[in-house]
Motif scaffolding. Structure first.
Motif, PDB file in Angstrom:
ATOM      1  N   GLY A  33      63.405 -19.761 -26.533  1.00  0.00           N
ATOM      2  CA  GLY A  33      63.782 -19.170 -27.829  1.00  0.00           C
ATOM      3  C   GLY A  33      63.104 -19.910 -28.947  1.00  0.00           C
ATOM      4  N   SER A  34      63.330 -21.222 -28.976  1.00  0.00           N
ATOM      5  CA  SER A  34      62.614 -22.063 -29.923  1.00  0.00           C
ATOM      6  C   SER A  34      61.288 -22.365 -29.235  1.00  0.00           C
ATOM      7  CB  SER A  34      63.432 -23.325 -30.156  1.00  0.00           C
ATOM      8  OG  SER A  34      62.724 -24.219 -30.963  1.00  0.00           O
ATOM      9  N   VAL A  35      60.196 -21.797 -29.728  1.00  0.00           N
ATOM     10  CA  VAL A  35      58.962 -21.831 -28.942  1.00  0.00           C
ATOM     11  C   VAL A  35      58.479 -23.264 -28.675  1.00  0.00           C
ATOM     12  CG1 VAL A  35      58.197 -19.524 -29.611  1.00  0.00           C
ATOM     13  CG2 VAL A  35      57.446 -21.505 -30.944  1.00  0.00           C
TER      14      VAL A  35
ATOM     15  N   LYS B  65      58.248 -16.773 -21.892  1.00  0.00           N
ATOM     16  CA  LYS B  65      58.004 -16.682 -23.343  1.00  0.00           C
ATOM     17  C   LYS B  65      59.142 -15.893 -23.997  1.00  0.00           C
ATOM     18  CE  LYS B  65      55.241 -13.462 -24.931  1.00  0.00           C
ATOM     19  NZ  LYS B  65      54.118 -12.594 -25.307  1.00  0.00           N
TER      20      LYS B  65
ATOM     21  N   GLN C 158      46.868 -13.233 -30.789  1.00  0.00           N
ATOM     22  CA  GLN C 158      47.689 -12.876 -31.949  1.00  0.00           C
ATOM     23  C   GLN C 158      48.933 -13.752 -31.971  1.00  0.00           C
ATOM     24  OE1 GLN C 158      47.447  -8.203 -31.527  1.00  0.00           O
ATOM     25  NE2 GLN C 158      48.545  -8.768 -33.380  1.00  0.00           N
ATOM     26  N   SER C 159      49.330 -14.097 -33.186  1.00  0.00           N
ATOM     27  CA  SER C 159      50.607 -14.804 -33.331  1.00  0.00           C
ATOM     28  C   SER C 159      51.570 -13.824 -33.990  1.00  0.00           C
ATOM     29  CB  SER C 159      50.405 -16.054 -34.189  1.00  0.00           C
ATOM     30  OG  SER C 159      49.937 -15.678 -35.477  1.00  0.00           O
ATOM     31  N   LEU C 160      52.544 -14.350 -34.752  1.00  0.00           N
ATOM     32  CA  LEU C 160      53.479 -13.454 -35.418  1.00  0.00           C
ATOM     33  C   LEU C 160      52.806 -12.839 -36.648  1.00  0.00           C
ATOM     34  CD1 LEU C 160      57.206 -14.433 -35.886  1.00  0.00           C
ATOM     35  CD2 LEU C 160      56.017 -13.022 -37.518  1.00  0.00           C
TER      36      LEU C 160
ATOM     37  N   LYS D 164      47.864  -7.707 -27.311  1.00  0.00           N
ATOM     38  CA  LYS D 164      49.272  -7.604 -27.707  1.00  0.00           C
ATOM     39  C   LYS D 164      49.628  -6.145 -27.927  1.00  0.00           C
ATOM     40  CE  LYS D 164      52.504  -9.838 -30.894  1.00  0.00           C
ATOM     41  NZ  LYS D 164      52.714 -11.033 -31.691  1.00  0.00           N
TER      42      LYS D 164
ATOM     43  N   GLU E 299      52.751 -25.654 -31.042  1.00  0.00           N
ATOM     44  CA  GLU E 299      53.915 -26.553 -31.145  1.00  0.00           C
ATOM     45  C   GLU E 299      53.576 -27.956 -30.615  1.00  0.00           C
ATOM     46  OE1 GLU E 299      56.581 -26.330 -32.725  1.00  0.00           O
ATOM     47  OE2 GLU E 299      57.015 -24.205 -32.984  1.00  0.00           O
TER      48      GLU E 299
ATOM     49  N   ASN F 211      46.579 -13.385 -26.066  1.00  0.00           N
ATOM     50  CA  ASN F 211      46.403 -12.094 -26.758  1.00  0.00           C
ATOM     51  C   ASN F 211      45.787 -12.285 -28.132  1.00  0.00           C
ATOM     52  OD1 ASN F 211      48.539 -12.929 -28.398  1.00  0.00           O
ATOM     53  ND2 ASN F 211      50.053 -11.676 -27.339  1.00  0.00           N
TER      54      ASN F 211
ATOM     55  N   SER G 124      54.933  -7.878 -28.080  1.00  0.00           N
ATOM     56  CA  SER G 124      54.870  -9.174 -27.434  1.00  0.00           C
ATOM     57  C   SER G 124      55.223  -9.085 -25.943  1.00  0.00           C
ATOM     58  CB  SER G 124      55.849 -10.079 -28.174  1.00  0.00           C
ATOM     59  OG  SER G 124      55.581 -11.393 -27.953  1.00  0.00           O
TER      60      SER G 124
ATOM     61  N   HIS H   7      53.711  -7.434 -34.478  1.00  0.00           N
ATOM     62  CA  HIS H   7      54.756  -8.293 -33.912  1.00  0.00           C
ATOM     63  C   HIS H   7      56.136  -7.644 -34.034  1.00  0.00           C
ATOM     64  CE1 HIS H   7      56.097 -12.063 -32.200  1.00  0.00           C
ATOM     65  NE2 HIS H   7      57.146 -11.938 -32.975  1.00  0.00           N
TER      66      HIS H   7
ATOM     67  N   HIS I 288      59.760 -13.838 -26.389  1.00  0.00           N
ATOM     68  CA  HIS I 288      59.703 -12.407 -26.700  1.00  0.00           C
ATOM     69  C   HIS I 288      59.389 -11.538 -25.496  1.00  0.00           C
ATOM     70  CE1 HIS I 288      59.513 -13.869 -30.894  1.00  0.00           C
ATOM     71  NE2 HIS I 288      60.352 -12.862 -31.017  1.00  0.00           N
TER      72      HIS I 288
ATOM     73  N   ASP J 137      49.340 -16.541 -22.389  1.00  0.00           N
ATOM     74  CA  ASP J 137      49.167 -15.123 -22.706  1.00  0.00           C
ATOM     75  C   ASP J 137      48.195 -15.075 -23.898  1.00  0.00           C
ATOM     76  OD1 ASP J 137      49.460 -12.499 -23.473  1.00  0.00           O
ATOM     77  OD2 ASP J 137      51.568 -12.692 -24.085  1.00  0.00           O
TER      78      ASP J 137
ATOM     79  N   ALA K 290      49.957 -18.600 -29.539  1.00  0.00           N
ATOM     80  CA  ALA K 290      50.329 -19.282 -30.776  1.00  0.00           C
ATOM     81  C   ALA K 290      51.413 -20.333 -30.506  1.00  0.00           C
ATOM     82  CB  ALA K 290      50.825 -18.270 -31.798  1.00  0.00           C
ATOM     83  N   GLU K 291      52.144 -20.142 -29.439  1.00  0.00           N
ATOM     84  CA  GLU K 291      53.171 -21.127 -29.049  1.00  0.00           C
ATOM     85  C   GLU K 291      52.527 -22.500 -28.803  1.00  0.00           C
ATOM     86  OE1 GLU K 291      55.448 -19.777 -25.692  1.00  0.00           O
ATOM     87  OE2 GLU K 291      57.010 -21.285 -25.990  1.00  0.00           O
TER      88      GLU K 291
HETATM   89  C1  TPP Z   1      60.199 -23.219 -33.119  1.00  0.00           C
HETATM   90  C2  TPP Z   1      59.990 -21.754 -33.464  1.00  0.00           C
HETATM   91  N1  TPP Z   1      59.334 -21.433 -34.583  1.00  0.00           N
HETATM   92  C3  TPP Z   1      59.144 -20.133 -34.919  1.00  0.00           C
HETATM   93  C4  TPP Z   1      59.605 -19.139 -34.129  1.00  0.00           C
HETATM   94  C5  TPP Z   1      59.386 -17.673 -34.535  1.00  0.00           C
HETATM   95  N2  TPP Z   1      58.324 -17.095 -33.656  1.00  0.00           N
HETATM   96  C6  TPP Z   1      58.644 -16.449 -32.543  1.00  0.00           C
HETATM   97  S1  TPP Z   1      57.316 -15.984 -31.659  1.00  0.00           S
HETATM   98  C7  TPP Z   1      56.246 -16.629 -32.781  1.00  0.00           C
HETATM   99  C8  TPP Z   1      54.771 -16.551 -32.577  1.00  0.00           C
HETATM  100  C9  TPP Z   1      54.359 -15.588 -31.530  1.00  0.00           C
HETATM  101  O1  TPP Z   1      53.038 -15.776 -31.150  1.00  0.00           O
HETATM  102  P1  TPP Z   1      52.617 -16.057 -29.652  1.00  0.00           P
HETATM  103  O2  TPP Z   1      53.248 -17.305 -29.166  1.00  0.00           O
HETATM  104  O3  TPP Z   1      51.147 -15.980 -29.601  1.00  0.00           O
HETATM  105  O4  TPP Z   1      53.285 -14.884 -28.833  1.00  0.00           O
HETATM  106  P2  TPP Z   1      52.933 -13.318 -28.872  1.00  0.00           P
HETATM  107  O5  TPP Z   1      53.885 -12.684 -29.814  1.00  0.00           O
HETATM  108  O6  TPP Z   1      51.514 -13.183 -29.247  1.00  0.00           O
HETATM  109  O7  TPP Z   1      53.182 -12.833 -27.515  1.00  0.00           O
HETATM  110  C10 TPP Z   1      56.959 -17.205 -33.829  1.00  0.00           C
HETATM  111  C11 TPP Z   1      56.329 -17.858 -34.991  1.00  0.00           C
HETATM  112  C12 TPP Z   1      60.307 -19.511 -32.959  1.00  0.00           C
HETATM  113  N3  TPP Z   1      60.817 -18.620 -32.118  1.00  0.00           N
HETATM  114  N4  TPP Z   1      60.456 -20.829 -32.641  1.00  0.00           N
END
Ligand code: TPP
Ligand code: MG
Length: 788
Positions: A121-123, A72, A192-194, A323, A165, A190, A47, A336, A74, A188, A161-162
């Protein structure tokens, strides 16, 4: 403007270094740091890699000191690596990544030391934070407080994937209503999600949606290598293939490498003459380099995209990325939580000319001279001024907040009256207050304040009803000087706006004192955003009514049971539930000061108020009483020496508690009535005192609640009563070991009158008396409250 080759070379070298350092940080935390068995780091390497180039472009070249960024979650290792190169992050903290007091897993304003602008942190929440931070900057500017400070761009680095939300969409709509400016969201992309690969064509949905809300959309899909290849003979066919390739297949081929790309390309478009040549003249490695040269991984493309913006409208950049780019699991759908093995890391290290034992060295393995790289970093526009985090003076709070008293009134009314008096005056405090409400301005009693102070908008807009001379109780004029921000119904937006307003002292160097009003049950709708605002140490006051079941006829959907527990448990939020307006005025005054105290000493404030009108006590508010109210409790009726029962109540059930204690008092003389204005402060003080006693063995330090309850005889019983979950006060028995009967509401409310419901749920005077009799063996209570 084209990016000069020398600058490009330096930027690209630094971006490679950022990718290395961020991956190494994670690797170190997993494979090298001692005592981390079982502490596997998931979700960072792949990520982070995704954003290493884009963030390097931003931080090393594009950002200015006044810009603020939400990274972001991660991509935290990328952020820390960049700050390490800048000299704002230490090697020790990187080595302790995710460890105690080490660099944080997700960028944190309060826990990290390397200049995090917004926590994430909380996306989804950090993304919306940038939007509201921009509105707050407009507010500060419109009120004439920007002085000569340039406007900053509020930038979010967003996972694709964020974007799922919901709070992001809620914010978008609100931003559109307020004429959002100076906001950049960099997706970003990419794909891909998690768990998975995202749906095909998602970018089209993003593009239409953002344009629909008035945003500029910049799609950065192809890197320079790709763009050059497209101009070769057969390049058009290659471009068509890339555009038509499903996300999952593209990702899989990036994972498999050049040979797999070659096979697919040859099978699908290889017989089309020129394109075969285009493919064949490249080695497998060159082909992979070409096919993974998406826009987000190309320094020039990103810098050009950012530098092409010559307006202040909001912009969404959709940057295509892979990713895990550059790492062995790039593109793999399970990457992931993927981590490089020790052997893979070794190979990569050697390929970059990094000597064993020199992995943390800033410029190890780069061909440029350290002096040149240092000079370039020092000259980055972001570093032009010193500290980017600002501060502001404390605003004076008057010794007393006044209000027009009435014999009978609710705390909600009292709140409106206190604000109305502030609005009439010309204190500095009043000028720094900003109110906001999610479409419940009038019904939460903010009308008087808004009538005097007006609504905020960048452009004047008169209240049409007023200009048409149609009688209305409320004056709804908008102006740049207005002090109320009208929001749509979304409570998430309310709390993220609080998060942005409540950080203005630090972001804009100008202190604001934000107040949010909403319906108490709907705190739960915005709870993660409220938690987020507290986590960032934003400072604000939440005023919630109606609460409990006191808005009885509205039924369960408008009644709150859990909020007293939220008030106790939420870190960074001091919560109060006064019964009477004189208490409220004292608490508000304390609250405005508390919101301005530094660090752990201060915090935000939550007032759980009621619409139930109560007869007000006629009394003088002594300094002692004031202190007790803000410490959390005082004796409304002091217990005598032979007390065998006390009633402890909170908030709107005061009349029931007073009546019950009156009836019980007819047969038992020494009973006491404890008014609990803040179970949160009372409990917090108690825990803190115990810790202090343990830490400083032997030095006695009694908390407020211990001082109140310690004199009670050992077998005295306590009946607690609250219009909320009984656990809110039930803990009082543990303080000195008294038995407790805890009354409260545990089920969704019915409709009915307050009397109906208080009887039904057992929090009326008779229920208190019954609880008292079941708890203690004293004389029976002779009289009960008569049914009405
Ligand atoms: C509110 C919330 N739900 C779930 C998560 C767990 N989580 C962290 S990243 C992610 C998805 C990642 O996908 P993306 O946003 O596309 O980032 P990438 O890893 O592709 O860079 C999830 C489900 C979180 N951090 N916050
Ligand atoms: Mg993604």
């Amino acid at each position: 403007m084209p990016v000069e080759p020398a600058r490009l070379e330096l930027l690209s070298a630094l971006a490679r270094k950022v990718l290395w350092l961020s991956s190494w940080t994670i690797h170190h935390a997993n494979h090298i740091r001692p005592n981390v068995d079982g502490l596997k780091v998931g979700g960072h390497q792949a990520s982070s890699a995704s954003l290493a180039n884009i963030m390097s472009a931003l931080y090393f070249s594009v950002l200015r000191p006044e810009d603020r960024v939400a990274v972001k979650p991660h991509a935290s290792p990328v952020f820390h690596a960049i700050q390490y190169l800048f000299g704002h992050q230490t090697r020790e903290k990187l080595e302790d990544f995710r460890g105690f007091r080490g660099a944080q897993s997700y960028p944190s304003r309060t826990k990290d030391t390397d200049d995090v602008d917004f926590s994430t942190g909380s996306v989804g929440l950090g993304v919306a934070q940038t939007l509201f931070a921009s509105l707050v900057q407009d507010y500060v500017k419109a009120h004439g407080w920007m002085k000569d400070r340039p406007e900053g761009r509020m930038i979010a680095l967003v996972g694709d994937a964020e974007m799922d939300e919901g709070n992001i969409f809620e914010a978008l709509l609100e931003g559109w209503k307020h004429g959002l400016r100076n906001t950049w969201w960099v997706v970003d992309y990419n794909r891909q999600s998690l768990d998975a690969v995202v749906r095909e064509g998602l970018w089209e949905k993003f593009e239409t949606m953002f344009r629909n809300f008035g945003w500029d959309v910049v799609i950065v899909k192809y890197g320079r290598l790709m763009r050059a290849a497209f101009t070769e003979p057969g390049g058009e066919a290659l471009k068509r293939w890339i555009d038509a390739c499903p996300n999952a297949l593209y990702a899989a081929l990036c994972f498999q490498g050049g040979a797999s790309f070659r096979k697919h390309l040859q099978d699908e478009i290889g017989d089309q003459g020129a394109v075969s040549q285009l493919i064949e003249k490249r080695s497998d490695d060159e082909l992979l380099a070409l096919m993974s040269n998406l826009g987000g991984h190309d320094m020039v493309s990103m810098i050009e995209a950012f530098e092409s913006i010559d307006h202040d409208r909001p912009v969404c950049f959709i940057a295509y990325t892979i990713k895990g780019i550059g790492l062995p699991f790039q593109g793999h759908k399970d990457n992931h939580a993927g981590l490089m093995t020790v052997a893979q890391m070794e190979k990569w290290r050697a390929a970059q000319n990094i000597r064993p034992g020199h992995e943390w060295e800033k410029f190890e393995g780069l061909s440029q001279s350290p002096a040149e790289l240092e000079a370039f970093l020092a000259g980055a526009p972001l570093n032009r001024v010193g500290r980017r985090r600002l501060s502001a003076d404390v605003i004076d709070v008057p010794a007393q907040l006044v209000f027009k008293p009435a014999a009978q009134m609710s705390t909600q009314q009292g709140f409106g009256l206190v604000l109305n008096e502030l609005a009439r005056g010309d204190t500095e405090l009043a000028s720094r207050i900003v109110t906001a409400s999610p479409d419940v301005t009038v019904s939460t009693n903010l009308g008087g304040w808004v009538n005097r102070r007006g609504l905020f908008a960048r452009a004047e807009k008169a209240d049409l009803f007023r200009s048409e001379k149609i009688p209305s109780t409320f004056n709804w004029d908008f102006s740049p000087k207005g002090q109320h921000i009208e929001l749509g119904i979304a409570e998430m937006n309310l709390f993220i706006l609080m998060s942005a307003l409540g950080l203005s002292h630090s972001i804009n160097g100008e202190r604001l004192l934000p107040i949010a009003t909403l319906y108490d049950p709907f705190i739960e709708r915005g709870l993660d955003a409220l938690n987020y605002a507290c986590y960032q140490d934003a400072r604000f006051m939440v005023v919630a009514t109606p609460s409990g079941i006191t808005l009885a006829p509205e039924g369960g959907a408008h009644q709150s049971i859990a909020t007293p527990l939220i008030g106790i448990a939420q870190d960074g939020l001091a919560s109060f539930e006064p019964a009477f307006v004189d208490e409220l005025a004292v608490i508000m005054r304390w609250g405005f000061a508390h919101m301005q105290r530094e660090g752990g000493e201060g915090g935000s404030v939550y007032l759980r108020l009621s619409t139930r009108a109560l007869e007000q006590p006629q009394r003088i508010m002594t300094p002692d009483l004031e202190r007790s109210v803000t410490d959390g409790a005082y004796w409304l009726r002091k217990p005598g020496p032979n007390c065998d029962l006390i009633v402890a109540y909170t908030g709107a059930v005061a009349p029931e508690a007073i009546e019950a204690i009156g009836l019980i008092g007819e047969s038992r003389r020494d009973v006491g009535l404890l008014s609990v204005t803040s179970a949160d402060r009372l409990h917090g003080g108690w825990t803190a005192a115990r810790k202090l006693r343990r830490d400083r063995r032997g030095i006695p330090h009694l908390s407020h609640v211990e001082k109140l309850l310690a004199p009670l005889p050992r077998d005295c019983g306590i009946v607690t009563v609250i219009d909320g979950h009984p656990v809110g006060l039930g803990w009082l028995g543990s303080v000195c070991g008294h038995r407790v009967e805890a009354l409260g509401v545990e089920h969704f409310g019915q409709t009915g009158t307050i009397d109906d419901l208080y009887r039904h749920y057992g929090i009326d005077a008779n229920a208190i008396i019954d609880a008292a009799e079941s708890l203690t063996a004293g004389a029976p209570v002779r009289h009960r409250k008569m049914a009405v």
